[in-house]
Design an enzyme around this catalytic site. Structure first.
Site, PDB file in Angstrom:
ATOM      1  N   ASP A   1       0.932  -1.211  -0.008  1.00  0.00           N
ATOM      2  CA  ASP A   1       0.080  -0.109  -0.018  1.00  0.00           C
ATOM      3  C   ASP A   1       0.731   1.332  -0.016  1.00  0.00           C
ATOM      4  O   ASP A   1       1.934   1.245   0.408  1.00  0.00           O
ATOM      5  CB  ASP A   1      -0.795   0.054   1.149  1.00  0.00           C
ATOM      6  CG  ASP A   1      -2.028   1.018   0.989  1.00  0.00           C
ATOM      7  OD1 ASP A   1      -2.467   1.392   0.241  1.00  0.00           O
ATOM      8  OD2 ASP A   1      -2.349   1.624   2.221  1.00  0.00           O
TER       9      ASP A   1
ATOM     10  N   ARG B   1       0.606   4.571  -4.791  1.00  0.00           N
ATOM     11  CA  ARG B   1      -0.230   5.717  -5.617  1.00  0.00           C
ATOM     12  C   ARG B   1       0.100   6.920  -4.785  1.00  0.00           C
ATOM     13  O   ARG B   1       0.529   8.062  -5.457  1.00  0.00           O
ATOM     14  CB  ARG B   1      -1.732   5.517  -5.326  1.00  0.00           C
ATOM     15  CG  ARG B   1      -2.022   4.235  -6.023  1.00  0.00           C
ATOM     16  CD  ARG B   1      -3.552   4.061  -5.910  1.00  0.00           C
ATOM     17  NE  ARG B   1      -4.540   4.918  -6.854  1.00  0.00           N
ATOM     18  CZ  ARG B   1      -5.509   5.274  -6.428  1.00  0.00           C
ATOM     19  NH1 ARG B   1      -6.221   4.974  -5.315  1.00  0.00           N
ATOM     20  NH2 ARG B   1      -6.137   5.961  -7.349  1.00  0.00           N
ATOM     21  N   ARG B   2       0.156   7.039  -3.600  1.00  0.00           N
ATOM     22  CA  ARG B   2       0.480   8.443  -2.811  1.00  0.00           C
ATOM     23  C   ARG B   2       1.956   8.854  -3.083  1.00  0.00           C
ATOM     24  O   ARG B   2       2.178   9.960  -3.163  1.00  0.00           O
ATOM     25  CB  ARG B   2       0.236   8.247  -1.203  1.00  0.00           C
ATOM     26  CG  ARG B   2      -1.214   8.321  -0.867  1.00  0.00           C
ATOM     27  CD  ARG B   2      -1.653   8.081   0.357  1.00  0.00           C
ATOM     28  NE  ARG B   2      -0.907   6.750   1.089  1.00  0.00           N
ATOM     29  CZ  ARG B   2      -1.821   5.821   1.238  1.00  0.00           C
ATOM     30  NH1 ARG B   2      -2.874   5.711   0.608  1.00  0.00           N
ATOM     31  NH2 ARG B   2      -1.146   4.749   1.893  1.00  0.00           N
ATOM     32  N   TRP B   3       2.918   7.509  -3.074  1.00  0.00           N
ATOM     33  CA  TRP B   3       4.283   7.980  -3.242  1.00  0.00           C
ATOM     34  C   TRP B   3       4.602   8.617  -4.744  1.00  0.00           C
ATOM     35  O   TRP B   3       5.004   9.582  -4.833  1.00  0.00           O
ATOM     36  CB  TRP B   3       5.023   6.787  -3.078  1.00  0.00           C
ATOM     37  CG  TRP B   3       6.440   6.962  -3.708  1.00  0.00           C
ATOM     38  CD1 TRP B   3       7.446   7.504  -2.589  1.00  0.00           C
ATOM     39  CD2 TRP B   3       7.003   6.634  -4.944  1.00  0.00           C
ATOM     40  NE1 TRP B   3       8.544   7.739  -3.435  1.00  0.00           N
ATOM     41  CE2 TRP B   3       8.370   7.236  -4.544  1.00  0.00           C
ATOM     42  CE3 TRP B   3       6.498   6.352  -6.037  1.00  0.00           C
ATOM     43  CZ2 TRP B   3       9.265   7.321  -5.696  1.00  0.00           C
ATOM     44  CZ3 TRP B   3       7.635   6.327  -6.989  1.00  0.00           C
ATOM     45  CH2 TRP B   3       8.728   6.794  -6.854  1.00  0.00           C
TER      46      TRP B   3
ATOM     47  N   THR C   1     -10.460  -6.374  -3.586  1.00  0.00           N
ATOM     48  CA  THR C   1     -11.575  -5.997  -4.446  1.00  0.00           C
ATOM     49  C   THR C   1     -11.837  -4.252  -4.428  1.00  0.00           C
ATOM     50  O   THR C   1     -12.558  -3.895  -5.325  1.00  0.00           O
ATOM     51  CB  THR C   1     -12.835  -6.605  -3.840  1.00  0.00           C
ATOM     52  OG1 THR C   1     -13.072  -6.259  -2.355  1.00  0.00           O
ATOM     53  CG2 THR C   1     -12.646  -8.228  -3.945  1.00  0.00           C
ATOM     54  N   ASP C   2     -11.565  -3.816  -3.596  1.00  0.00           N
ATOM     55  CA  ASP C   2     -11.486  -2.251  -3.642  1.00  0.00           C
ATOM     56  C   ASP C   2     -10.816  -1.582  -4.918  1.00  0.00           C
ATOM     57  O   ASP C   2     -10.990  -0.645  -5.444  1.00  0.00           O
ATOM     58  CB  ASP C   2     -11.019  -1.550  -2.512  1.00  0.00           C
ATOM     59  CG  ASP C   2     -11.851  -1.830  -1.128  1.00  0.00           C
ATOM     60  OD1 ASP C   2     -13.141  -2.067  -1.291  1.00  0.00           O
ATOM     61  OD2 ASP C   2     -11.360  -1.346  -0.096  1.00  0.00           O
ATOM     62  N   ASN C   3      -9.801  -2.409  -5.375  1.00  0.00           N
ATOM     63  CA  ASN C   3      -8.983  -2.037  -6.735  1.00  0.00           C
ATOM     64  C   ASN C   3      -9.925  -2.001  -7.881  1.00  0.00           C
ATOM     65  O   ASN C   3      -9.642  -1.211  -8.834  1.00  0.00           O
ATOM     66  CB  ASN C   3      -7.947  -2.654  -6.676  1.00  0.00           C
ATOM     67  CG  ASN C   3      -6.754  -2.883  -5.769  1.00  0.00           C
ATOM     68  OD1 ASN C   3      -6.030  -3.558  -5.399  1.00  0.00           O
ATOM     69  ND2 ASN C   3      -6.351  -1.583  -5.434  1.00  0.00           N
TER      70      ASN C   3
ATOM     71  N   ARG D   1     -11.021   1.632  -9.273  1.00  0.00           N
ATOM     72  CA  ARG D   1     -10.201   2.338  -9.830  1.00  0.00           C
ATOM     73  C   ARG D   1     -10.445   2.576 -11.394  1.00  0.00           C
ATOM     74  O   ARG D   1     -11.024   1.513 -11.940  1.00  0.00           O
ATOM     75  CB  ARG D   1      -8.748   1.775  -9.537  1.00  0.00           C
ATOM     76  CG  ARG D   1      -8.587   1.650  -8.170  1.00  0.00           C
ATOM     77  CD  ARG D   1      -7.128   1.237  -7.993  1.00  0.00           C
ATOM     78  NE  ARG D   1      -6.673   1.260  -6.511  1.00  0.00           N
ATOM     79  CZ  ARG D   1      -5.576   1.348  -5.846  1.00  0.00           C
ATOM     80  NH1 ARG D   1      -4.443   1.265  -6.610  1.00  0.00           N
ATOM     81  NH2 ARG D   1      -5.420   1.294  -4.617  1.00  0.00           N
TER      82      ARG D   1
END
Length: 128
Positions: free
Chosen positions: A33, A36-38, A79-81, A84
């Site tokens: 995790d 994306r933020r990085w 599953t949250d992915n 996107r």
């Protein structure tokens, strides 16, 4: 070898020397995790962040192996992915597939996918 690599190598050796091998866990779980933020924080594409995280998997497994950790569970996809954007999801699945293939191809580690594989695209699920 860069100065960064040299300093990191020294740091890694110091940390390794401080490990209490008698208290080492047999199983470690890692949630991949923050990539994306990085990527966003350094002005990179999101896929670059995902790839940079994936590029560290072999290092992570090597460190665990050296420390005596017997089992490592990597959470690569949720599953949250599925929520996107399509392009990001396609990039993420491509990166995960490449990482899993790379791990399996070494013959060094056993790879066992877990979870709701039936929710994944057919070709991707079959590859896993």
């Amino acid at each position: 070898m860069s100065v960064r690599d040299l300093v990191y190598g020294v740091y890694e050796k110091r940390l390794t020397a401080k490990l209490d091998r008698s208290r080492m866990p047999r199983h470690v779980g890692v949630v991949m995790d923050g990539n994306r933020r990085w990527a966003k924080s350094v002005g990179e594409q999101i896929a670059t962040g995902h790839q940079r995280g994936a590029d560290k998997i072999h290092d992570l497994l090597g460190w665990c192996e050296e420390a005596g950790v017997e089992v490592v569970t990597l959470w690569l996809f949720s599953t949250d992915n599925f929520n996107r954007p399509a392009e990001e999801l396609a990039d993420l699945l491509r990166i995960i597939e490449g990482s899993v293939r790379s791990l399996a191809d070494t013959g060094r580690w056993r790879v066992r996918p877990l979870g709701a594989l039936d929710l994944l695209p057919g070709d991707f699920a079959r590859t896993l």
